[in-house]
Structures are given as C-alpha cells and as structure tokens.
Design a protein around this motif. Structure first.
Motif, PDB file in Angstrom:
ATOM      1  N   ASP A 101      73.158 -41.202-100.315  1.00  0.00           N
ATOM      2  CA  ASP A 101      72.176 -40.161-100.038  1.00  0.00           C
ATOM      3  C   ASP A 101      72.847 -38.784-100.131  1.00  0.00           C
ATOM      4  N   GLU A 102      72.712 -38.154-101.264  1.00  0.00           N
ATOM      5  CA  GLU A 102      73.343 -36.849-101.490  1.00  0.00           C
ATOM      6  C   GLU A 102      74.736 -36.795-100.868  1.00  0.00           C
ATOM      7  N   PRO A 103      75.604 -37.724-101.244  1.00  0.00           N
ATOM      8  CA  PRO A 103      76.879 -37.811-100.532  1.00  0.00           C
ATOM      9  C   PRO A 103      77.748 -36.572-100.719  1.00  0.00           C
ATOM     10  N   GLY A 123      55.425 -44.016 -94.659  1.00  0.00           N
ATOM     11  CA  GLY A 123      54.949 -42.827 -93.958  1.00  0.00           C
ATOM     12  C   GLY A 123      55.501 -42.738 -92.557  1.00  0.00           C
ATOM     13  N   TYR A 124      55.243 -41.621 -91.941  1.00  0.00           N
ATOM     14  CA  TYR A 124      55.675 -41.420 -90.558  1.00  0.00           C
ATOM     15  C   TYR A 124      54.458 -41.110 -89.704  1.00  0.00           C
ATOM     16  N   ARG A 125      54.505 -41.592 -88.481  1.00  0.00           N
ATOM     17  CA  ARG A 125      53.475 -41.218 -87.531  1.00  0.00           C
ATOM     18  C   ARG A 125      54.085 -40.173 -86.602  1.00  0.00           C
ATOM     19  N   THR A 131      70.249 -37.250-105.395  1.00  0.00           N
ATOM     20  CA  THR A 131      70.838 -35.910-105.547  1.00  0.00           C
ATOM     21  C   THR A 131      69.775 -34.875-105.874  1.00  0.00           C
ATOM     22  N   HIS A 132      70.155 -33.614-105.696  1.00  0.00           N
ATOM     23  CA  HIS A 132      69.346 -32.484-106.158  1.00  0.00           C
ATOM     24  C   HIS A 132      69.867 -31.979-107.497  1.00  0.00           C
ATOM     25  N   ASP A 133      71.100 -32.380-107.784  1.00  0.00           N
ATOM     26  CA  ASP A 133      71.889 -31.687-108.800  1.00  0.00           C
ATOM     27  C   ASP A 133      71.733 -32.398-110.150  1.00  0.00           C
ATOM     28  N   GLY A 143      64.789 -35.276-107.100  1.00  0.00           N
ATOM     29  CA  GLY A 143      63.494 -34.747-106.695  1.00  0.00           C
ATOM     30  C   GLY A 143      63.709 -33.539-105.813  1.00  0.00           C
ATOM     31  N   THR A 144      62.663 -32.752-105.626  1.00  0.00           N
ATOM     32  CA  THR A 144      62.813 -31.533-104.832  1.00  0.00           C
ATOM     33  C   THR A 144      63.040 -31.874-103.366  1.00  0.00           C
ATOM     34  N   SER A 145      63.532 -30.896-102.642  1.00  0.00           N
ATOM     35  CA  SER A 145      63.846 -31.095-101.230  1.00  0.00           C
ATOM     36  C   SER A 145      62.586 -31.476-100.453  1.00  0.00           C
ATOM     37  N   GLY A 146      62.702 -32.464 -99.602  1.00  0.00           N
ATOM     38  CA  GLY A 146      61.593 -32.866 -98.744  1.00  0.00           C
ATOM     39  C   GLY A 146      60.563 -33.735 -99.437  1.00  0.00           C
ATOM     40  N   CYS A 147      60.862 -34.212-100.637  1.00  0.00           N
ATOM     41  CA  CYS A 147      59.845 -34.977-101.365  1.00  0.00           C
ATOM     42  C   CYS A 147      59.805 -36.444-100.918  1.00  0.00           C
ATOM     43  N   GLY A 148      60.807 -36.918-100.210  1.00  0.00           N
ATOM     44  CA  GLY A 148      60.750 -38.291 -99.706  1.00  0.00           C
ATOM     45  C   GLY A 148      61.860 -39.179-100.226  1.00  0.00           C
ATOM     46  N   LYS A 149      62.922 -38.596-100.756  1.00  0.00           N
ATOM     47  CA  LYS A 149      64.018 -39.394-101.315  1.00  0.00           C
ATOM     48  C   LYS A 149      64.756 -40.168-100.228  1.00  0.00           C
ATOM     49  N   THR A 150      65.123 -39.463 -99.167  1.00  0.00           N
ATOM     50  CA  THR A 150      65.843 -40.120 -98.074  1.00  0.00           C
ATOM     51  C   THR A 150      64.995 -41.229 -97.474  1.00  0.00           C
ATOM     52  N   THR A 151      63.725 -40.916 -97.294  1.00  0.00           N
ATOM     53  CA  THR A 151      62.808 -41.904 -96.741  1.00  0.00           C
ATOM     54  C   THR A 151      62.825 -43.181 -97.563  1.00  0.00           C
ATOM     55  N   PHE A 152      62.751 -43.009 -98.876  1.00  0.00           N
ATOM     56  CA  PHE A 152      62.750 -44.186 -99.745  1.00  0.00           C
ATOM     57  C   PHE A 152      64.071 -44.938 -99.655  1.00  0.00           C
ATOM     58  N   PHE A 169      76.186 -42.176 -96.058  1.00  0.00           N
ATOM     59  CA  PHE A 169      75.289 -41.239 -95.404  1.00  0.00           C
ATOM     60  C   PHE A 169      75.501 -39.824 -95.923  1.00  0.00           C
ATOM     61  N   GLN A 170      74.419 -39.042 -95.788  1.00  0.00           N
ATOM     62  CA  GLN A 170      74.462 -37.648 -96.248  1.00  0.00           C
ATOM     63  C   GLN A 170      75.527 -36.874 -95.466  1.00  0.00           C
ATOM     64  N   SER A 171      75.542 -37.060 -94.142  1.00  0.00           N
ATOM     65  CA  SER A 171      76.656 -36.514 -93.353  1.00  0.00           C
ATOM     66  C   SER A 171      77.633 -37.667 -93.133  1.00  0.00           C
ATOM     67  N   TYR A 201      49.272 -39.998 -88.928  1.00  0.00           N
ATOM     68  CA  TYR A 201      50.114 -40.668 -89.917  1.00  0.00           C
ATOM     69  C   TYR A 201      50.138 -39.849 -91.198  1.00  0.00           C
ATOM     70  N   LYS A 202      51.347 -39.682 -91.757  1.00  0.00           N
ATOM     71  CA  LYS A 202      51.468 -38.910 -92.988  1.00  0.00           C
ATOM     72  C   LYS A 202      52.376 -39.672 -93.953  1.00  0.00           C
ATOM     73  N   ASP A 203      51.912 -39.787 -95.197  1.00  0.00           N
ATOM     74  CA  ASP A 203      52.729 -40.480 -96.191  1.00  0.00           C
ATOM     75  C   ASP A 203      53.883 -39.600 -96.654  1.00  0.00           C
ATOM     76  N   ALA A 204      55.045 -40.208 -96.819  1.00  0.00           N
ATOM     77  CA  ALA A 204      56.169 -39.503 -97.412  1.00  0.00           C
ATOM     78  C   ALA A 204      56.425 -40.026 -98.824  1.00  0.00           C
ATOM     79  N   VAL A 205      56.076 -41.290 -99.030  1.00  0.00           N
ATOM     80  CA  VAL A 205      56.222 -41.919-100.351  1.00  0.00           C
ATOM     81  C   VAL A 205      54.915 -42.653-100.628  1.00  0.00           C
TER      82      VAL A 205
HETATM   83  N1  LIG Z   1      61.615 -39.177 -88.848  1.00  0.00           N
HETATM   84  C1  LIG Z   1      60.597 -38.533 -89.435  1.00  0.00           C
HETATM   85  N2  LIG Z   1      59.440 -38.332 -88.777  1.00  0.00           N
HETATM   86  C2  LIG Z   1      58.404 -37.680 -89.353  1.00  0.00           C
HETATM   87  N3  LIG Z   1      58.449 -37.184 -90.589  1.00  0.00           N
HETATM   88  C3  LIG Z   1      59.571 -37.339 -91.301  1.00  0.00           C
HETATM   89  C4  LIG Z   1      60.704 -38.008 -90.761  1.00  0.00           C
HETATM   90  N4  LIG Z   1      61.686 -38.003 -91.702  1.00  0.00           N
HETATM   91  C5  LIG Z   1      61.173 -37.360 -92.769  1.00  0.00           C
HETATM   92  N5  LIG Z   1      59.914 -36.964 -92.545  1.00  0.00           N
HETATM   93  C6  LIG Z   1      59.038 -36.262 -93.491  1.00  0.00           C
HETATM   94  O1  LIG Z   1      58.981 -37.005 -94.676  1.00  0.00           O
HETATM   95  C7  LIG Z   1      59.073 -36.156 -95.798  1.00  0.00           C
HETATM   96  C8  LIG Z   1      60.195 -36.603 -96.715  1.00  0.00           C
HETATM   97  O2  LIG Z   1      61.432 -36.466 -96.053  1.00  0.00           O
HETATM   98  P1  LIG Z   1      62.785 -36.923 -96.688  1.00  0.00           P
HETATM   99  O3  LIG Z   1      63.850 -36.720 -95.672  1.00  0.00           O
HETATM  100  O4  LIG Z   1      62.611 -38.295 -97.217  1.00  0.00           O
HETATM  101  O5  LIG Z   1      62.961 -35.890 -97.875  1.00  0.00           O
HETATM  102  P2  LIG Z   1      64.134 -35.743 -98.919  1.00  0.00           P
HETATM  103  O6  LIG Z   1      63.555 -35.885-100.266  1.00  0.00           O
HETATM  104  O7  LIG Z   1      65.260 -36.641 -98.573  1.00  0.00           O
HETATM  105  O8  LIG Z   1      64.562 -34.245 -98.702  1.00  0.00           O
HETATM  106  P3  LIG Z   1      66.018 -33.593 -98.865  1.00  0.00           P
HETATM  107  O9  LIG Z   1      66.301 -33.558-100.316  1.00  0.00           O
HETATM  108  O10 LIG Z   1      65.843 -32.217 -98.308  1.00  0.00           O
HETATM  109  O11 LIG Z   1      66.979 -34.413 -98.087  1.00  0.00           O
HETATM  110  C9  LIG Z   1      59.257 -34.750 -95.280  1.00  0.00           C
HETATM  111  O12 LIG Z   1      58.012 -34.089 -95.379  1.00  0.00           O
HETATM  112  C10 LIG Z   1      59.612 -34.905 -93.852  1.00  0.00           C
HETATM  113  O13 LIG Z   1      59.014 -33.907 -93.080  1.00  0.00           O
END
Ligand SMILES: Nc1ncnc2c1ncn2[C@@H]1O[C@H](COP(=O)(O)OP(=O)(O)OP(=O)(O)O)[C@@H](O)[C@H]1O
Ligand SMILES: [Mg+2]
Lengths: 299, 278
Positions: A186-188, A37-39, A223-225, A67-76, A109-111, A46-50
């Motif tokens: 990460d979505e290269p 999660g992120y604080r 990936t999204h694809d 997974g859909t955009s913003g679901c937490g893939k990058t975080t994981f 990296f994605q970029s 504090y909010k969970d991302a995964v």
């Molecule tokens: N540095 C951060 N600080 C706070 N919240 C974050 C941070 N990075 C990501 N988040 C939150 O965590 C959640 C998951 O983000 P993440 O980047 O892991 O998504 P994603 O699945 O990779 O999305 P995408 O496919 O668009 O790249 C999102 O709701 C985002 O707002």
C-alpha cells in the motif's frame, strides 16, 4: 481443485463436480462484483468506497493499482488482505473466498508499523514467530533478506534509530520473510523522498526477480505515482474516482529485468502518458484533485 | 538484550575554545539535581542536629541524626531489626508478587474485551476511590489477624492502580500493531505475549511504581492494626516505649527501602521502555 485428482472421472457425479469446480489455473485472484463500504459510526449512514469491481489476476503477475487520493485503493487492498470484509460480491484466492488474513498473503503497510520494542531482526522474525515457522532455516532467510535490502549493518538497531527508508525496508523484509504467494503493498514508498523512492523501487524489483526468493509470486501494489507504476507493473489497473470502480486495464509489455535508467526511455514515457491520460479521464478531468504530471512525463 | 539509549546526563558538551574546568565541576554541573538534592537533605539534618545540640528541642522526644545513626548501628549489630524488616519485606514481597500475577493479565484482558471493561469499570473506579484502609476491619473480620490479612491488605492497596494503568495502556494500543499482528496471523497467545504486553509495558511499569508505594503504606497500616511484627509495629512499640531513636531509625530504614524500590522501577522503566521516548 486438488481433491478431484484422487477420484475417478468416470463417476458422472464427480465428472460434473470437476467440470464446474476446475478453473483456469492461471487465474489466481478473482475479484467478482465486489463492493466495499463503511458505515459511519456517528450517523450510521452506509457509504460505498468501492463499487462493483470485477477483474482477475493471473498467477505471477505484478499488478499495480493507481487512482486518485481517497478513491478507495486502500479499502480494496485491505479487503484482499482480509482486514476489511466486502459488502457485496466475492474476492477469491486460488478459488477460495477470502474470509480473513492468511499466511499466504503479506501486507506492506503504508506506514512502516514496526514494533519499536523489537530490533530490526526481531521485527522481521515476528512474522515467522506468529506463524510458528521459526527455525534455523527461516532465521537464516530473515538475515539473507535483510542483507538483500541493505540492512545487514543495522540488524540489531531499534526502529527509532532508523531513517524512514530503512524502516520501510524492514517492513518489506517482514512481509517477504514468510514467502507469501501474494504480496500486497500500500503505497510503500509514498512517504519517501524521490531519490530514496527510486532506490527502493529498484530494490523491490531486485527482490521480486531474485530467483531464490520464490516461485511465481503475485504482487498487488498501490501507488499514486505513474512513473513508479509503469516501472514495476506487468499490468496497471486504473481506479475511477470515489467510489472506486475499474476505469482502465493496461498491460505493460516491457521486458525484465527493468533498470532505473529505462525509466526515461521512450517506451516507458509512452506508457506513462497513456496511464496518465486514463487517470485524467477516470477522475473526470484535471479539476479532480489529481497531482500535476509526475517528473518522468513533464521532462 | 537491548541497546541502552545514550544517557545524556553523562555526555558533556565540550565546545572548543572554552576553558577547561576540573572534572568534579563538570560532574557537578551534569548532576546538579543530585547535588542540590543532597545539599537540601544535608541542610535539614544539620539544622536538626544543631537545634538538638543547642537544646532548642528535647532530644528524648525528637531524637537527632547522630543518635539515629547510633541507634541504627546498634539495631543492625544486635540483629534486632532483622525480624521486623524481614516481616515487612515478606508482606510487601508476597503482596506485590500476587498483585503482579493478578493485575497485569487482568488489566490486559479488561483492556481488550470491551464488554468486560464496560462491566467492571464502575466497580474498579469505586474500589479505587474508597480509601483501602477502610476495608481493614472487614478483612480482619473475615480473615483474622494473621499474616494473611496483612498480605491481603497489601494486595488490596496495590492492585487497583496497576489494573487501571494496564487497562489504560491496552486501550491506547496503536491500531497499527493490531493490524500487523492480524496480518501475520498471530494467535491469541502470541498477540498477548509478544505484542500487547510489550506495547503496554510503559503503562504497566508506571502502574507498578504506584502500586509499590501503596503496598508499603498498606503493609505499615496493617502492622499498626494487626500488631504482629514488621517495621510498622516496631516503630509503634519503640515510640510507646519512648525510644525515639529506634523509632526514627525504623522510619529511616523504611524511607531508604521506599527510595530504593522506586529507583529500581525507574531504572526498569528506562531500560525496558527506552523505545517509547525515542
Ligand atoms: N475506516 C473508515 N471509515 C469510514 N470511511 C472510511 C474509512 N476508511 C476509508 N474511508 C473512506 O473510504 C474512501 C476511500 O478511502 P481509501 O483509504 O480506500 O482511499 P485511498 O484510495 O487509499 O486514498 P489514498 O490514496 O489517499 O490513500 C474515502 O472516502 C474514505 O473517507
Ligand atoms: Mg490509501
């Protein structure tokens, strides 16, 4: 695990230790009830991302996370990379919990994130330099890799002289040059046009299948694809909508080598439909911001 | 070491069908800035010379360009100027060298370590805002009127802009570079040397340019007060001996030195940081 080899199995204490510490060798990555999660910096909330993610990855598997955009893939993925700490649970690599980045892992990296002051070759060499592995053999390997990804002619060019696809190839070569056991991507190809994307997927498969480039290596690819996922994966993990948990685990039993023309074959399309369905279910129906069905399926 | 960026000033669009023009006109067009600049300087010099010839000003007080050229020739042929010029060059050289060695590593570290940055930021801001000349009496009191004091004033003058610029550059570091370095398991030394320093170089060179300008002023001011030699001292004594031609000649030398140094840094900025524009 290794240290038990050198001691007698007769010793009851050691025997005990052995039985508890030996894992099935096949499990390379173990994700054990992981929450991340992120604080918020402003509010401190504090909010969970995964949330409570558990699965294992066997040695040599090419795993795609979708997974859909913003679901937490990058975080994981960043947690596996060691750039983000987990808040609960544990991610283990070859039995050892991940505490930070390590030389056995590389991240594409994605970029592209290349150093603009270094030319293409020196960008790739940076990974070796950082790990004190720079010698004539690894230099040769860097050149071979750049050749393999089709950048032989621009090794002395600077990043700002390259197209997006070329930069992403350098990014890939930089990640591969250190011979990682686990390649994280990460979505290269996310920012590339459909055609370049197809070429790059093919190249990744080629590099992956190139015998001289490594033993049984693992890849974790985001990936999204859906089409991309089926084409690349041994196994696809579908993440639910945010906060991410595991929604589906699909084995892709398609033979390798895989070729671009296979993408339109009925087996591939069947898999694509299945993944797409899981994705719809996982994200709670069509109204969840999911993209329209990718090209491969709609045709 | 690097591919120089194509210098656009040298490429001229020769669209088909346009009438050809003589080479010098093409050159003049693409170098219009230089042409106008030279023209401006020429106008001032000619006006000055004319007013002197017409007796509008007293040449013993104002000198004139031709007399300056003559003075310049005699200063260099008699070797009289080498002493002062060398002294100033030495002060500025040592001062800048020490400034570079101190300020760049310090700036890099201050930019990275937030606690240190927060601790030192107010002090550095104050020291940078107070005119450094004000510290001269204190420096003299502490270190006497020798060459050390002059070099010290040069350092004092030059160091702040470089620290501030370097620190700003580090704090603007692209977070992607940091992630790449971490992911590649770069050690601290590799990170500072091969990532942080080159990434910050555009800021550092801007800082060096500001620093050199201040170092020159610092050196001249120090020479005024610590009459031990140097161009500043030379101009001062020449003026008080009513030798305006030599005084003006000294100023002209200083001007050339300043322009050359600034150009040099500008060239370095273009060569080393061509990637930051593209
Ligand atoms: N540095 C951060 N600080 C706070 N919240 C974050 C941070 N990075 C990501 N988040 C939150 O965590 C959640 C998951 O983000 P993440 O980047 O892991 O998504 P994603 O699945 O990779 O999305 P995408 O496919 O668009 O790249 C999102 O709701 C985002 O707002
Ligand atoms: Mg992402």
């Amino acid at each position: 695990m290794e240290k038990t080899v050198f001691v007698s199995q007769d010793d009851p204490k050691v025997a005990n230790l052995t039985s508890s510490s030996v894992r099935p060798e096949a499990n390379y990555v173990e994700v054990d009830h992981v929450s991340i999660g992120y604080r918020s910096r402003k509010t401190g909330i504090y909010k969970d991302a995964v949330v409570d993610l558990s699965f294992d990855i066997r040695r040599g598997e090419f795993v795609v996370i979708i997974g859909t955009s913003g679901c937490g893939k990058t975080t994981f993925l960043e947690a596996v990379a060691g750039l983000t700490p987990v808040s609960k649970g544990q991610i283990r690599l070859g039995g050892k919990p991940i505490r930070g980045p390590g030389p056995e892992r590389s991240l594409v990296f994605q970029s592209p994130s290349l150093f603009p002051w270094r030319n293409v070759r020196d960008n790739v060499l940076f990974a070796l330099q950082a790990q004190h592995k720079l010698n004539s053999e690894t230099r040769q390997r860097a050149d071979d890799l750049l050749d393999l990804v089709g950048l032989k002619g621009v090794m002395d060019s600077f990043p700002h002289e390259l197209s997006g696809g070329m930069k992403q190839r350098v990014n890939l070569a930089r990640a591969l040059v250190t011979r990682p056991e686990l390649l994280l991507l990460d979505e290269p190809f996310g920012a590339l046009d459909a055609q370049t994307r197809g070429v790059m997927q093919h190249e990744l498969v080629n590099v992956w299948q190139a015998a001289d480039l490594g033993e049984a290596r693992n890849a974790l690819f985001i990936t999204h694809d859906v089409e991309e996922a089926v084409y690349l994966a041994d196994r696809i993990l579908v993440f639910s909508k945010a906060p991410a948990s595991l929604a589906a685990d699909i084995s892709i039993d398609l033979p390798r080598p895989r070729l671009p023309e296979h993408k339109r074959s009925s087996e591939y399309i069947l898999y694509q439909d299945r993944v797409l369905n899981e994705l719809y279910t996982a994200s709670g129906g069509a109204s969840s911001g999911l993209e329209p069905a990718p090209k491969g399926v709609s045709q | 070491m690097s591919i120089a960026p194509p210098d656009e000033r040298f490429s001229v669009d020769n669209t088909e069908g346009e009438p050809m023009e003589p080479a010098w006109m093409t050159w003049g067009r693409s170098h219009s800035k230089v042409v106008y600049g030279t023209f401006g300087v020429a106008v001032v010099l000619i006006a000055w010379q004319l007013t002197a010839w017409l007796g509008l000003v007293n040449v013993t007080i104002s000198s004139d360009p031709i007399r300056i050229i003559r003075a310049e020739i005699s200063l260099f042929s008699s070797g009289q100027i080498w002493g002062p010029l060398g002294a100033t060059a030495q002060e500025v050289g040592w001062g800048m060298l020490i400034t570079l060695v101190i300020s760049i590593p310090l700036g890099l570290i201050l930019g990275r370590v937030t606690a240190l940055y927060d601790m030192t930021e107010p002090i550095i801001n104050v020291l940078n805002s107070v005119p450094y000349v004000l510290f001269l009496p204190v420096i003299i009191f502490w270190f006497g009127i020798g060459e050390e004091s002059r070099i010290l004033l040069v350092i004092w003058a030059a160091t702040m802009p470089l620290i501030i610029n370097t620190t700003a550059g580090v704090r603007n570091l692209n977070p992607d570079y940091l992630r790449v370095a971490k992911m590649c398991c770069a050690g601290r030394w590799t990170f500072y040397r091969s990532v942080l320093f080159p990434a910050t170089l555009p800021y550092i060179l801007t800082g060096v340019r500001l620093s050199i300008a201040r170092a020159l002023v610092g050196a001249i001011v120090a020479e005024f007060f610590l009459s031990g030699g140097g161009l500043g001292y030379f101009v001062q004594t020449a003026t008080s001996n009513f030798d305006m031609d030599s005084a003006m000649a000294g100023i002209f030398i200083m001007a050339v030195a300043a322009v050359v140094l600034t150009r040099l840094i500008g060239r370095m900025e273009r060569n080393f940081t061509h990637w930051s524009q593209g």
